[in-house]
Scaffold this active site. Structure first.
Site, PDB file in Angstrom:
ATOM      1  N   ASN A 160       1.132  -1.306  -0.102  1.00 12.76           N
ATOM      2  CA  ASN A 160       0.012   0.039   0.108  1.00 12.76           C
ATOM      3  C   ASN A 160       0.971   1.187  -0.033  1.00 12.76           C
ATOM      4  O   ASN A 160       0.169   2.312  -0.129  1.00 12.76           O
ATOM      5  CB  ASN A 160      -0.931  -0.147   1.237  1.00 12.76           C
ATOM      6  CG  ASN A 160      -2.083  -1.131   1.209  1.00 12.76           C
ATOM      7  OD1 ASN A 160      -2.189  -1.478   0.088  1.00 12.76           O
ATOM      8  ND2 ASN A 160      -2.391  -1.475   2.189  1.00 12.76           N
ATOM      9  N   THR A 167      -9.581   3.884   0.177  1.00 10.42           N
ATOM     10  CA  THR A 167     -10.410   3.436   1.120  1.00 10.42           C
ATOM     11  C   THR A 167     -11.099   4.570   1.942  1.00 10.42           C
ATOM     12  O   THR A 167     -10.253   5.370   2.574  1.00 10.42           O
ATOM     13  CB  THR A 167      -9.930   2.186   1.862  1.00 10.42           C
ATOM     14  OG1 THR A 167     -11.196   1.729   2.813  1.00 10.42           O
ATOM     15  CG2 THR A 167      -8.768   2.256   2.702  1.00 10.42           C
ATOM     16  N   TYR A 171      -4.103  -0.943   8.541  1.00 12.19           N
ATOM     17  CA  TYR A 171      -4.312  -0.929   7.141  1.00 12.19           C
ATOM     18  C   TYR A 171      -4.865   0.358   6.652  1.00 12.19           C
ATOM     19  O   TYR A 171      -4.518   0.946   5.843  1.00 12.19           O
ATOM     20  CB  TYR A 171      -5.590  -1.810   7.343  1.00 12.19           C
ATOM     21  CG  TYR A 171      -6.369  -1.760   5.700  1.00 12.19           C
ATOM     22  CD1 TYR A 171      -5.765  -2.569   4.792  1.00 12.19           C
ATOM     23  CD2 TYR A 171      -7.669  -1.195   5.582  1.00 12.19           C
ATOM     24  CE1 TYR A 171      -6.334  -2.349   3.455  1.00 12.19           C
ATOM     25  CE2 TYR A 171      -8.169  -1.000   4.366  1.00 12.19           C
ATOM     26  CZ  TYR A 171      -7.465  -1.674   3.257  1.00 12.19           C
ATOM     27  OH  TYR A 171      -8.202  -1.633   1.757  1.00 12.19           O
ATOM     28  N   LYS A 200      -3.072   2.763   3.810  1.00 14.42           N
ATOM     29  CA  LYS A 200      -3.871   3.102   2.619  1.00 14.42           C
ATOM     30  C   LYS A 200      -3.558   4.567   2.677  1.00 14.42           C
ATOM     31  O   LYS A 200      -3.510   5.225   1.533  1.00 14.42           O
ATOM     32  CB  LYS A 200      -4.991   2.555   2.774  1.00 14.42           C
ATOM     33  CG  LYS A 200      -5.309   0.993   2.408  1.00 14.42           C
ATOM     34  CD  LYS A 200      -4.942   0.525   1.033  1.00 14.42           C
ATOM     35  CE  LYS A 200      -5.912   1.208  -0.032  1.00 14.42           C
ATOM     36  NZ  LYS A 200      -5.607   0.544  -1.350  1.00 14.42           N
TER      37      LYS A 200
END
Length: 324
Positions: free
Chosen positions: A99, A124, A149, A153
Site C-alpha cells: 500500500n 478506502t 491497514y 492506505k
C-alpha cells in the site's frame, strides 16, 4: 461516459482481483484496450489482456518500459494489502509493502513515461478512521486512521496526491471507496465471508456463525465502483490532485445487511447464528459508523451509485450459483 482514446491503453494494476476485474470489464465495454497487470493470470482474461507483474518487486524502470511499450496513458491502481487468508489483519510491514512502497514505485515508473498519464488510485474510506455517528465522509473530514491497514492506505493515497501537486506530469486522483459488495466478492470481505457461510448452509445445513458488529457501514456495489473509476479516468473530469469519496450515501446496520443477504439467498432465520464481536473489534478499520458524502462524487465525476443493496446481494448469490 468518456473513455481514453481509441489508440491508448488502460493498465489496471491488480486487474485480476475482485475490484480490479470489474474495472477491467468496465473499460473493455467502452472499447478501450485494457491490460491487467498482476502476479497471476485469471481464467476470464484472454492472454493478450494480461501481463505478469508483481508491483511489490518489479524494478521501476522495467515497469516504466512495459507501460511505455504498451502505450498506456491511463493507469488504475486496484492493488490492496489484504489477502484471502488474513483479510486486512496482516502485519504492518506486509501492508506497507503493497500500500505504500509499491505505490511509490508505480509513481516513479509513471513519471518516467514520455507522455502525461492519468492515474486513478483506489483508496478506502478506512483512511478516515473512526468518526462520530452522523458524519458524512468526504473532503471536509480530516483522515485519522487508527489501524495498520487504514494508515498504510492513507500513506499510499497521500503519496499519490503529493505527486499530483509536485509535478505537472502527474495527473492523479484518489477514490476513497466504501465497503464493497456485489458479485464474486473477495473472501477477505465481509460479504465474501457471508457468501461462503451461506453456501455451506445451503450444501449441508450447517448454520452460519457470524460475528455481527454493532455498526453501520456504507456498502457500494463493485460494478458501481468500476463505473466511478471509468468516470475518474475521463479527461473531461478536472479532478487532478483530488481525493473523492465513493459510496452509496447510506449507512446500513451490519445486522440488517446479514438479514438482507440471508433473505436474498432464500434461507430461513435458523441459517444464521449471530455472535457479538470482542471488545474494540473493527475499530482499526472504520469504527462503528461509515456514511459517504455522495454529493462530492456527483459534482466532481458526474457519478452516483445506482445499484441497490438488495439487488447487489441478490446478484451476488445468483452469481455464486445460488437459486433465485
Amino acid at each position: 461516459m468518456s473513455q481514453p482514446g481509441a489508440g491508448d491503453a488502460v493498465a489496471v494494476l491488480g486487474g485480476t482481483g475482485w475490484v480490479g476485474s470489474h474495472v477491467h470489464a468496465a473499460f473493455a465495454r467502452g472499447a478501450s484496450r485494457v491490460l491487467s497487470l498482476a502476479r497471476h493470470p485469471a481464467p476470464h482474461l484472454p492472454p493478450d489482456a494480461f501481463r505478469p507483474v508483481d508491483l511489490t518487486a518489479v524494478p521501476t524502470r522495467e515497469l516504466a518500459r512495459l507501460l511505455r511499450d504498451e502505450g498506456v496513458r491511463t493507469v488504475v491502481n486496484a492493488t490492496d494489502g489484504a489477502n484471502a487468508t488474513d483479510g486486512w489483519d496482516r502485519p504492518e510491514e506486509a501492508l506497507r509493502r503493497t500500500n505504500v512502497t509499491a505505490v511509490r514505485r508505480l509513481l516513479d515508473a509513471v513519471a518516467l513515461l514520455p507522455w502525461p498519464v492519468r492515474l486513478v488510485h483506489i483508496g478506502t474510506v478506512h483512511e478516515f478512521g473512526p468518526v462520530p455517528r452522523g458524519t458524512l465522509l468526504g473532503g471536509g473530514v480530516e483522515p485519522r486512521p487508527t489501524g495498520s491497514y487504514g494508515r498504510s492506505k492513507l500513506d499510499g493515497s497521500r503519496a499519490v496526491l503529493d505527486a499530483a501537486s509536485a509535478t505537472g506530469r502527474m495527473d492523479a486522483v484518489v477514490l476513497r471507496v466504501a465497503s464493497v459488495c456485489g458479485p464474486h466478492p473477495s473472501p477477505a470481505s465481509f460479504v465474501g465471508h457471508l457468501l461462503s457461510a451461506f453456501r455451506r448452509y445451503a450444501d449441508n445445513g450447517a448454520p452460519a456463525r457470524i460475528v455481527v458488529a454493532d455498526a453501520a457501514r456504507d456498502f457500494v456495489d463493485v460494478r458501481d465502483v468500476a463505473d466511478a473509476v471509468v468516470a475518474a479516468a475521463s479527461p473531461r473530469r478536472q479532478v487532478r490532485g483530488r481525493a473523492v469519496t465513493i459510496g452509496s450515501g447510506i449507512a446500513t446496520p451490519v445486522a440488517e445487511l446479514v438479514t438482507a443477504f440471508r433473505c436474498a439467498a432464500g434461507l430461513p432465520p435458523g441459517a444464521v447464528v449471530e455472535r457479538p464481536p470482542g471488545p474494540g473489534a473493527g475499530m482499526g478499520l472504520g469504527g462503528d459508523w461509515v456514511r459517504t458524502d455522495v454529493a462530492e462524487a456527483e459534482r466532481l465525476l458526474g457519478w452516483r451509485a445506482r445499484i441497490s443493496l438488495d439487488r447487489s446481494l441478490r446478484d451476488t448469490w445468483l452469481a455464486a450459483g445460488g437459486r433465485g
